[in-house]
Design an enzyme around this catalytic site. Structure first.
Site, mmCIF file in Angstrom:
data_model
loop_
_atom_site.group_PDB
_atom_site.id
_atom_site.type_symbol
_atom_site.label_atom_id
_atom_site.label_comp_id
_atom_site.label_asym_id
_atom_site.label_seq_id
_atom_site.Cartn_x
_atom_site.Cartn_y
_atom_site.Cartn_z
ATOM 1 N N CYS A 185 -10.802 30.633 -5.899
ATOM 2 C CA CYS A 185 -10.302 29.367 -6.440
ATOM 3 C C CYS A 185 -10.937 29.068 -7.791
ATOM 4 O O CYS A 185 -10.266 28.680 -8.742
ATOM 5 C CB CYS A 185 -10.587 28.244 -5.443
ATOM 6 S SG CYS A 185 -9.954 26.631 -5.935
ATOM 7 N N CYS B 8 -11.240 24.199 2.315
ATOM 8 C CA CYS B 8 -10.418 22.994 2.222
ATOM 9 C C CYS B 8 -9.056 23.123 2.898
ATOM 10 O O CYS B 8 -8.519 22.146 3.414
ATOM 11 C CB CYS B 8 -10.248 22.583 0.761
ATOM 12 S SG CYS B 8 -9.342 23.757 -0.268
#
Length: 397
Positions: free
Chosen positions: A113, A209
Protein backbone atom coordinates in the site's frame (compact mmCIF):
# COMPACT_ATOMS: atom_id res chain seq x y z
CA UNK A 1 17.41 29.58 4.77
CA UNK A 2 15.54 26.34 5.38
CA UNK A 3 12.44 25.89 7.51
CA UNK A 4 11.77 23.06 9.98
CA UNK A 5 10.95 20.68 7.07
CA UNK A 6 14.33 21.37 5.41
CA UNK A 7 12.58 23.31 2.66
CA UNK A 8 13.39 26.83 1.45
CA UNK A 9 10.96 29.60 2.40
CA UNK A 10 8.87 30.54 5.38
CA UNK A 11 6.27 28.04 6.66
CA UNK A 12 3.36 30.17 5.46
CA UNK A 13 4.86 30.03 1.96
CA UNK A 14 5.21 26.23 2.12
CA UNK A 15 2.26 24.00 1.25
CA UNK A 16 2.25 20.55 2.84
CA UNK A 17 -0.27 17.81 2.12
CA UNK A 18 -0.87 15.63 5.18
CA UNK A 19 -2.13 12.06 4.68
CA UNK A 20 -4.86 11.99 7.32
CA UNK A 21 -6.11 8.52 8.26
CA UNK A 22 -8.37 9.77 11.04
CA UNK A 23 -6.06 8.44 13.75
CA UNK A 24 -4.16 10.34 16.41
CA UNK A 25 -0.76 10.21 14.67
CA UNK A 26 -1.63 11.82 11.35
CA UNK A 27 -3.97 14.26 13.10
CA UNK A 28 -1.11 15.45 15.30
CA UNK A 29 1.08 15.89 12.21
CA UNK A 30 -1.58 18.14 10.68
CA UNK A 31 -2.02 20.03 13.95
CA UNK A 32 1.68 20.59 14.56
CA UNK A 33 2.34 21.81 11.02
CA UNK A 34 -0.67 24.11 11.13
CA UNK A 35 0.50 25.47 14.49
CA UNK A 36 3.94 26.15 12.98
CA UNK A 37 2.31 28.23 10.25
CA UNK A 38 2.50 25.90 7.25
CA UNK A 39 -0.13 25.93 4.50
CA UNK A 40 -1.63 22.54 5.37
CA UNK A 41 -4.01 20.52 3.20
CA UNK A 42 -5.47 17.30 4.57
CA UNK A 43 -6.16 14.32 2.31
CA UNK A 44 -7.90 11.11 3.38
CA UNK A 45 -8.05 8.02 1.21
CA UNK A 46 -11.13 5.83 0.99
CA UNK A 47 -9.43 2.52 0.29
CA UNK A 48 -12.16 -0.10 0.50
CA UNK A 49 -15.87 -0.63 1.04
CA UNK A 50 -15.91 0.55 4.62
CA UNK A 51 -19.55 -0.10 5.48
CA UNK A 52 -19.02 -3.32 7.41
CA UNK A 53 -16.09 -1.91 9.35
CA UNK A 54 -17.42 1.57 10.14
CA UNK A 55 -17.70 1.04 13.87
CA UNK A 56 -15.07 -1.65 14.33
CA UNK A 57 -12.46 -0.72 16.91
CA UNK A 58 -8.96 -0.96 15.47
CA UNK A 59 -9.88 -0.52 11.80
CA UNK A 60 -8.01 1.97 9.65
CA UNK A 61 -9.38 4.02 6.77
CA UNK A 62 -12.95 2.93 7.63
CA UNK A 63 -16.02 5.19 7.60
CA UNK A 64 -15.58 6.39 11.17
CA UNK A 65 -11.96 7.23 10.44
CA UNK A 66 -12.90 9.35 7.44
CA UNK A 67 -15.46 11.14 9.62
CA UNK A 68 -12.82 11.73 12.33
CA UNK A 69 -10.30 13.08 9.81
CA UNK A 70 -12.90 15.51 8.51
CA UNK A 71 -13.72 16.73 12.03
CA UNK A 72 -10.03 17.23 12.85
CA UNK A 73 -9.53 19.21 9.64
CA UNK A 74 -12.52 21.40 10.49
CA UNK A 75 -11.16 22.04 13.98
CA UNK A 76 -7.76 22.99 12.53
CA UNK A 77 -9.41 25.11 9.83
CA UNK A 78 -7.55 23.42 6.99
CA UNK A 79 -8.88 22.22 3.61
CA UNK A 80 -9.70 18.51 3.56
CA UNK A 81 -10.32 16.16 0.66
CA UNK A 82 -11.50 12.55 0.61
CA UNK A 83 -10.23 10.66 -2.43
CA UNK A 84 -11.86 7.45 -3.64
CA UNK A 85 -8.98 5.04 -4.26
CA UNK A 86 -11.02 1.86 -3.82
CA UNK A 87 -10.48 0.48 -7.32
CA UNK A 88 -6.78 1.27 -7.29
CA UNK A 89 -6.39 -0.24 -3.80
CA UNK A 90 -8.18 -3.41 -4.82
CA UNK A 91 -6.16 -3.95 -7.99
CA UNK A 92 -2.73 -3.16 -6.52
CA UNK A 93 -3.02 -4.31 -2.90
CA UNK A 94 -5.98 -6.60 -2.17
CA UNK A 95 -5.73 -8.71 -5.33
CA UNK A 96 -1.98 -9.06 -4.86
CA UNK A 97 -2.50 -10.07 -1.24
CA UNK A 98 -4.92 -12.83 -2.25
CA UNK A 99 -2.69 -14.11 -5.06
CA UNK A 100 0.31 -14.23 -2.73
CA UNK A 101 -1.57 -16.23 -0.09
CA UNK A 102 -2.85 -18.70 -2.69
CA UNK A 103 0.76 -19.16 -3.83
CA UNK A 104 1.69 -20.24 -0.30
CA UNK A 105 3.36 -16.97 0.64
CA UNK A 106 2.93 -14.67 3.64
CA UNK A 107 2.35 -11.20 2.14
CA UNK A 108 2.70 -7.83 3.88
CA UNK A 109 -0.01 -5.66 2.27
CA UNK A 110 0.86 -2.53 4.27
CA UNK A 111 4.19 -2.35 2.43
CA UNK A 112 2.46 -2.75 -0.94
CA UNK A 113 0.00 0.00 0.00
CA UNK A 114 2.81 2.41 0.88
CA UNK A 115 4.69 1.42 -2.27
CA UNK A 116 1.79 2.04 -4.63
CA UNK A 117 -1.32 3.84 -3.41
CA UNK A 118 0.19 6.12 -0.77
CA UNK A 119 3.68 6.97 -1.99
CA UNK A 120 2.93 6.85 -5.69
CA UNK A 121 -0.70 7.84 -6.33
CA UNK A 122 -1.20 10.09 -3.30
CA UNK A 123 2.22 11.62 -3.76
CA UNK A 124 1.28 12.51 -7.32
CA UNK A 125 -1.94 14.11 -6.08
CA UNK A 126 0.06 16.16 -3.57
CA UNK A 127 2.24 17.49 -6.37
CA UNK A 128 -0.87 18.37 -8.39
CA UNK A 129 -2.11 20.36 -5.40
CA UNK A 130 1.09 22.39 -5.50
CA UNK A 131 2.50 20.95 -2.30
CA UNK A 132 6.18 21.16 -1.50
CA UNK A 133 6.01 17.97 0.59
CA UNK A 134 3.76 15.09 1.64
CA UNK A 135 3.75 14.45 5.40
CA UNK A 136 2.57 11.28 7.13
CA UNK A 137 2.17 10.03 10.69
CA UNK A 138 4.67 7.18 10.37
CA UNK A 139 7.14 6.71 13.20
CA UNK A 140 10.32 6.97 11.18
CA UNK A 141 12.87 9.72 10.59
CA UNK A 142 14.36 11.24 7.48
CA UNK A 143 17.11 13.80 7.16
CA UNK A 144 19.35 15.32 4.48
CA UNK A 145 22.24 13.10 3.44
CA UNK A 146 24.40 14.17 0.54
CA UNK A 147 22.29 15.07 -2.48
CA UNK A 148 19.10 13.55 -1.05
CA UNK A 149 17.44 12.40 2.14
CA UNK A 150 18.09 9.25 4.12
CA UNK A 151 15.66 7.13 6.16
CA UNK A 152 16.29 6.25 9.82
CA UNK A 153 14.67 4.34 12.66
CA UNK A 154 12.71 6.64 15.02
CA UNK A 155 13.29 7.59 18.64
CA UNK A 156 10.42 5.38 19.80
CA UNK A 157 11.50 1.87 18.76
CA UNK A 158 8.27 0.39 20.11
CA UNK A 159 6.51 2.29 17.30
CA UNK A 160 9.15 1.87 14.61
CA UNK A 161 7.47 1.61 11.18
CA UNK A 162 10.61 1.64 9.05
CA UNK A 163 10.07 -2.02 8.13
CA UNK A 164 6.96 -1.01 6.18
CA UNK A 165 8.77 1.73 4.25
CA UNK A 166 11.75 -0.14 2.80
CA UNK A 167 10.32 0.06 -0.74
CA UNK A 168 10.22 3.87 -0.69
CA UNK A 169 12.27 5.16 -3.61
CA UNK A 170 14.84 7.91 -3.30
CA UNK A 171 12.65 10.29 -5.29
CA UNK A 172 9.71 9.62 -2.99
CA UNK A 173 11.85 9.91 0.12
CA UNK A 174 13.10 13.34 -0.95
CA UNK A 175 9.48 14.56 -1.08
CA UNK A 176 8.18 12.88 2.08
CA UNK A 177 8.34 14.21 5.64
CA UNK A 178 7.81 12.30 8.89
CA UNK A 179 7.32 14.82 11.73
CA UNK A 180 6.77 12.16 14.43
CA UNK A 181 10.14 10.46 14.00
CA UNK A 182 11.62 12.34 16.94
CA UNK A 183 8.64 11.82 19.26
CA UNK A 184 7.40 8.98 21.44
CA UNK A 185 3.80 7.79 21.26
CA UNK A 186 3.19 9.29 24.72
CA UNK A 187 4.43 12.66 23.46
CA UNK A 188 2.17 12.38 20.42
CA UNK A 189 -0.89 11.77 22.59
CA UNK A 190 0.12 14.67 24.83
CA UNK A 191 0.42 16.91 21.76
CA UNK A 192 -3.04 15.79 20.63
CA UNK A 193 -4.47 16.84 23.99
CA UNK A 194 -2.63 20.18 23.88
CA UNK A 195 -4.04 20.78 20.39
CA UNK A 196 -7.53 19.88 21.58
CA UNK A 197 -7.95 17.12 18.98
CA UNK A 198 -11.02 14.90 19.32
CA UNK A 199 -8.93 11.81 18.48
CA UNK A 200 -6.44 12.28 21.35
CA UNK A 201 -7.57 9.08 23.09
CA UNK A 202 -8.53 7.11 19.98
CA UNK A 203 -7.26 3.51 19.83
CA UNK A 204 -4.52 2.65 17.36
CA UNK A 205 -5.34 0.56 14.28
CA UNK A 206 -4.10 -3.00 14.74
CA UNK A 207 -5.39 -5.11 11.87
CA UNK A 208 -5.04 -5.11 8.11
CA UNK A 209 -7.62 -2.50 7.16
CA UNK A 210 -9.53 -4.56 4.58
CA UNK A 211 -9.91 -7.63 6.82
CA UNK A 212 -12.64 -6.54 9.25
CA UNK A 213 -12.97 -9.98 10.83
CA UNK A 214 -9.24 -10.56 11.15
CA UNK A 215 -9.73 -13.84 9.23
CA UNK A 216 -7.66 -13.65 6.06
CA UNK A 217 -9.02 -16.88 4.61
CA UNK A 218 -12.57 -15.46 4.52
CA UNK A 219 -11.42 -12.52 2.37
CA UNK A 220 -9.43 -14.74 0.02
CA UNK A 221 -12.31 -17.20 -0.45
CA UNK A 222 -14.60 -14.32 -1.33
CA UNK A 223 -12.12 -12.89 -3.82
CA UNK A 224 -10.99 -16.22 -5.25
CA UNK A 225 -13.77 -18.82 -4.95
CA UNK A 226 -12.37 -22.33 -4.83
CA UNK A 227 -9.04 -21.22 -3.32
CA UNK A 228 -9.63 -23.18 -0.11
CA UNK A 229 -9.26 -26.69 -1.52
CA UNK A 230 -8.68 -29.55 0.91
CA UNK A 231 -5.47 -31.54 0.94
CA UNK A 232 -3.01 -33.53 3.02
CA UNK A 233 -1.02 -32.52 6.05
CA UNK A 234 2.35 -34.18 5.57
CA UNK A 235 5.17 -34.58 8.07
CA UNK A 236 8.57 -33.51 6.76
CA UNK A 237 9.64 -37.16 7.05
CA UNK A 238 7.03 -38.09 4.41
CA UNK A 239 4.17 -39.38 6.56
CA UNK A 240 0.64 -38.19 5.81
CA UNK A 241 -0.61 -37.20 9.26
CA UNK A 242 -3.92 -35.46 8.57
CA UNK A 243 -6.13 -33.42 6.29
CA UNK A 244 -6.67 -29.68 5.94
CA UNK A 245 -9.41 -27.58 4.36
CA UNK A 246 -7.20 -25.11 2.49
CA UNK A 247 -3.56 -23.99 2.66
CA UNK A 248 -4.76 -20.38 2.82
CA UNK A 249 -5.65 -21.11 6.46
CA UNK A 250 -1.99 -21.78 7.35
CA UNK A 251 1.22 -19.78 7.52
CA UNK A 252 4.83 -20.88 7.86
CA UNK A 253 5.84 -20.96 11.52
CA UNK A 254 2.30 -21.60 12.76
CA UNK A 255 1.93 -23.97 15.70
CA UNK A 256 -1.62 -23.58 17.00
CA UNK A 257 -4.62 -24.77 15.06
CA UNK A 258 -2.83 -27.27 12.83
CA UNK A 259 -5.28 -29.99 13.82
CA UNK A 260 -2.75 -32.80 14.21
CA UNK A 261 -1.60 -34.41 17.46
CA UNK A 262 1.51 -36.62 17.29
CA UNK A 263 2.73 -36.27 20.85
CA UNK A 264 5.34 -33.68 19.84
CA UNK A 265 5.13 -29.95 19.04
CA UNK A 266 4.50 -29.48 15.32
CA UNK A 267 4.98 -26.37 13.20
CA UNK A 268 4.06 -25.49 9.64
CA UNK A 269 7.43 -25.60 7.86
CA UNK A 270 6.34 -25.30 4.22
CA UNK A 271 3.25 -24.76 2.07
CA UNK A 272 2.98 -26.64 -1.23
CA UNK A 273 0.25 -24.91 -3.27
CA UNK A 274 0.78 -27.11 -6.35
CA UNK A 275 0.18 -30.28 -4.35
CA UNK A 276 -2.20 -28.57 -1.89
CA UNK A 277 -0.14 -29.88 1.00
CA UNK A 278 0.69 -28.40 4.39
CA UNK A 279 4.09 -29.70 5.46
CA UNK A 280 4.74 -29.84 9.20
CA UNK A 281 7.70 -30.75 11.36
CA UNK A 282 9.71 -29.93 14.49
CA UNK A 283 10.80 -26.40 15.30
CA UNK A 284 14.37 -27.06 14.18
CA UNK A 285 13.07 -27.58 10.63
CA UNK A 286 12.09 -23.90 10.60
CA UNK A 287 15.60 -22.57 11.21
CA UNK A 288 16.48 -20.32 8.25
CA UNK A 289 19.98 -19.09 7.51
CA UNK A 290 19.77 -17.70 3.97
CA UNK A 291 17.15 -15.62 2.16
CA UNK A 292 16.96 -15.17 -1.61
CA UNK A 293 15.41 -11.81 -2.48
CA UNK A 294 13.49 -10.29 -5.36
CA UNK A 295 12.71 -6.66 -6.21
CA UNK A 296 15.44 -5.19 -4.01
CA UNK A 297 15.14 -1.46 -3.29
CA UNK A 298 18.39 0.22 -2.30
CA UNK A 299 18.67 3.50 -0.34
CA UNK A 300 22.35 3.43 0.56
CA UNK A 301 24.95 5.85 -0.74
CA UNK A 302 27.09 3.16 -2.36
CA UNK A 303 25.60 1.80 -5.62
CA UNK A 304 24.56 -1.83 -5.34
CA UNK A 305 26.72 -2.56 -8.36
CA UNK A 306 29.74 -1.71 -6.18
CA UNK A 307 28.85 -4.24 -3.50
CA UNK A 308 32.07 -5.94 -2.28
CA UNK A 309 32.65 -9.46 -3.58
CA UNK A 310 32.60 -10.78 -0.02
CA UNK A 311 29.28 -9.02 0.60
CA UNK A 312 28.24 -6.14 2.87
CA UNK A 313 27.76 -6.45 6.61
CA UNK A 314 24.31 -5.16 7.54
CA UNK A 315 21.57 -5.63 10.10
CA UNK A 316 18.51 -7.42 8.73
CA UNK A 317 14.92 -7.57 9.87
CA UNK A 318 12.50 -10.20 8.59
CA UNK A 319 9.38 -9.11 10.47
CA UNK A 320 8.20 -5.82 11.93
CA UNK A 321 8.07 -7.16 15.49
CA UNK A 322 11.73 -8.27 15.55
CA UNK A 323 14.82 -6.15 16.10
CA UNK A 324 17.40 -6.00 13.29
CA UNK A 325 20.06 -8.71 13.63
CA UNK A 326 23.58 -9.04 12.14
CA UNK A 327 23.59 -10.35 8.58
CA UNK A 328 25.43 -10.07 5.28
CA UNK A 329 24.05 -8.92 1.93
CA UNK A 330 25.61 -10.77 -1.01
CA UNK A 331 25.17 -10.70 -4.76
CA UNK A 332 25.34 -13.89 -6.79
CA UNK A 333 24.38 -14.67 -10.36
CA UNK A 334 22.53 -11.39 -10.79
CA UNK A 335 20.37 -11.64 -7.69
CA UNK A 336 20.72 -10.77 -4.01
CA UNK A 337 20.67 -12.93 -0.92
CA UNK A 338 20.98 -12.29 2.80
CA UNK A 339 22.98 -14.57 5.06
CA UNK A 340 21.61 -14.35 8.60
CA UNK A 341 24.12 -14.37 11.44
CA UNK A 342 21.58 -16.13 13.64
CA UNK A 343 18.96 -18.56 12.38
CA UNK A 344 15.43 -17.16 12.15
CA UNK A 345 12.38 -19.39 12.58
CA UNK A 346 9.18 -19.07 10.61
CA UNK A 347 10.52 -16.99 7.73
CA UNK A 348 8.32 -17.35 4.65
CA UNK A 349 8.34 -16.26 1.02
CA UNK A 350 6.33 -13.10 0.53
CA UNK A 351 7.67 -11.45 3.66
CA UNK A 352 10.10 -8.57 3.48
CA UNK A 353 13.74 -8.47 4.55
CA UNK A 354 14.79 -4.93 5.44
CA UNK A 355 18.42 -3.76 5.63
CA UNK A 356 19.83 -1.40 8.27
CA UNK A 357 23.22 0.16 8.90
CA UNK A 358 22.86 -0.38 12.64
CA UNK A 359 20.38 -1.79 15.13
CA UNK A 360 19.23 0.94 17.53
CA UNK A 361 17.29 4.18 17.41
CA UNK A 362 18.52 6.35 14.55
CA UNK A 363 19.94 3.44 12.55
CA UNK A 364 19.80 4.14 8.84
CA UNK A 365 17.52 2.12 6.57
CA UNK A 366 19.52 0.86 3.59
CA UNK A 367 16.58 -0.65 1.73
CA UNK A 368 15.31 -4.20 1.48
CA UNK A 369 13.67 -6.79 -0.71
CA UNK A 370 10.89 -9.35 -0.87
CA UNK A 371 11.76 -12.89 0.19
CA UNK A 372 11.40 -15.21 -2.78
CA UNK A 373 12.97 -18.34 -1.30
CA UNK A 374 14.46 -19.46 1.99
CA UNK A 375 17.20 -21.94 2.80
CA UNK A 376 16.92 -24.02 5.99
CA UNK A 377 19.38 -26.38 7.61
CA UNK A 378 20.96 -28.95 5.30
CA UNK A 379 18.83 -31.73 6.79
CA UNK A 380 15.58 -29.77 6.38
CA UNK A 381 16.48 -28.80 2.81
CA UNK A 382 17.13 -32.42 1.89
CA UNK A 383 13.86 -33.58 3.44
CA UNK A 384 11.87 -30.85 1.70
CA UNK A 385 13.65 -31.62 -1.56
CA UNK A 386 12.58 -35.25 -1.36
CA UNK A 387 8.99 -34.30 -0.59
CA UNK A 388 8.76 -31.79 -3.41
CA UNK A 389 10.23 -34.21 -5.94
CA UNK A 390 7.48 -36.66 -5.00
CA UNK A 391 4.74 -34.01 -4.88
CA UNK A 392 1.41 -34.76 -6.58
CA UNK A 393 0.32 -32.06 -9.02
CA UNK A 394 -3.18 -30.73 -8.27
CA UNK A 395 -5.62 -29.62 -10.89
CA UNK A 396 -5.50 -25.86 -11.53
CA UNK A 397 -7.93 -23.66 -9.60
Amino acid sequence: MLNSLDLPGRPEETRVVVAMSGGVDSSVVAGLLKHQGYDVVGVTLQLYDHGAATHRKGACCAGQDIHDARRVAEALNIPHYVLDYEERFRSTVIDGFAASYIAGETPVPCISCNQTVKFADLLGTARELGAHALATGHYVRSAPNGDGRALYRPVDLDRDQSYFLFATTQEQLDYLRFPLGGMTKAETRAAARDLGLIVAEKSDSQDICFVPSGRYADIIERLKPGAAEAGDIVHIDGRVVGRHDGIIRYTVGQRRGIGVALGEPLYVVHLDPAGRRVIVGPREALATRRLHLRNVNWLGNMPLADLPLEGLDIYARVRSTRAPLPARLVQEDGHFAVELGEGEAGVAPGQACVFYEGEGAGARVLGGGWIGRTERTREAERALGRLMSEAPVAAPL
